[in-house]
Design a protein around this motif. Structure first.
Motif, PDB file in Angstrom:
ATOM      1  N   LYS A  16     -17.422  -7.823  -0.718  1.00 24.13           N
ATOM      2  CA  LYS A  16     -16.758  -6.909   0.063  1.00 24.13           C
ATOM      3  C   LYS A  16     -15.419  -6.764  -0.158  1.00 24.13           C
ATOM      4  O   LYS A  16     -14.693  -5.575  -0.333  1.00 24.13           O
ATOM      5  N   SER A  18     -13.666  -7.630  -2.711  1.00 23.29           N
ATOM      6  CA  SER A  18     -13.236  -6.928  -4.143  1.00 23.29           C
ATOM      7  C   SER A  18     -13.013  -5.499  -4.046  1.00 23.29           C
ATOM      8  O   SER A  18     -12.344  -4.719  -4.618  1.00 23.29           O
ATOM      9  N   SER A  19     -13.691  -4.896  -3.188  1.00 20.80           N
ATOM     10  CA  SER A  19     -13.584  -3.376  -3.099  1.00 20.80           C
ATOM     11  C   SER A  19     -12.986  -2.787  -1.814  1.00 20.80           C
ATOM     12  O   SER A  19     -12.777  -1.880  -1.733  1.00 20.80           O
ATOM     13  N   TYR A  20     -12.284  -3.764  -1.141  1.00 19.87           N
ATOM     14  CA  TYR A  20     -11.444  -3.453   0.012  1.00 19.87           C
ATOM     15  C   TYR A  20     -10.047  -3.038  -0.503  1.00 19.87           C
ATOM     16  O   TYR A  20      -9.462  -3.681  -1.230  1.00 19.87           O
ATOM     17  N   GLU A  21      -9.750  -2.006   0.268  1.00 23.67           N
ATOM     18  CA  GLU A  21      -8.483  -1.351   0.010  1.00 23.67           C
ATOM     19  C   GLU A  21      -7.329  -1.414   0.792  1.00 23.67           C
ATOM     20  O   GLU A  21      -6.056  -1.136   0.515  1.00 23.67           O
ATOM     21  N   GLY A  22      -7.528  -2.274   1.916  1.00 24.49           N
ATOM     22  CA  GLY A  22      -6.555  -2.669   2.748  1.00 24.49           C
ATOM     23  C   GLY A  22      -5.752  -3.967   2.414  1.00 24.49           C
ATOM     24  O   GLY A  22      -5.763  -4.501   1.261  1.00 24.49           O
ATOM     25  N   THR A  23      -4.978  -4.534   3.605  1.00 25.39           N
ATOM     26  CA  THR A  23      -4.466  -5.804   3.369  1.00 25.39           C
ATOM     27  C   THR A  23      -5.388  -7.043   3.453  1.00 25.39           C
ATOM     28  O   THR A  23      -6.433  -6.818   4.236  1.00 25.39           O
ATOM     29  N   PHE A  27      -8.468  -7.268   6.348  1.00 26.36           N
ATOM     30  CA  PHE A  27      -9.860  -7.526   6.007  1.00 26.36           C
ATOM     31  C   PHE A  27     -10.345  -8.924   6.799  1.00 26.36           C
ATOM     32  O   PHE A  27     -11.642  -8.601   7.172  1.00 26.36           O
TER      33      PHE A  27
END
Length: 54
Positions: A16, A18-23, A27
């Protein structure tokens, strides 16, 4: 040594992440883990797959 929380599926968490775009903090807060825990797990993977290790 600190004991690890039981029942955490680290493969799923790191997938998860690896595809998270936040900080990282965001996360970790969403997934109820500490920043230290995810940093530790990521460092284990880096160490395991580093060229020096082979």
């Amino acid at each position: 040594m600190l004991s690890e929380a039981p029942g955490i599926d680290w493969e799923d968490i790191l997938d998860k992440f690896s595809s998270y775009e936040g900080t990282i903090r965001g996360f970790c807060k969403e997934n109820n883990i500490s920043v230290h825990q995810i940093d530790y797990r990521r460092s284990i993977l880096v160490f395991q797959f580093s060229p020096r290790r082979r």
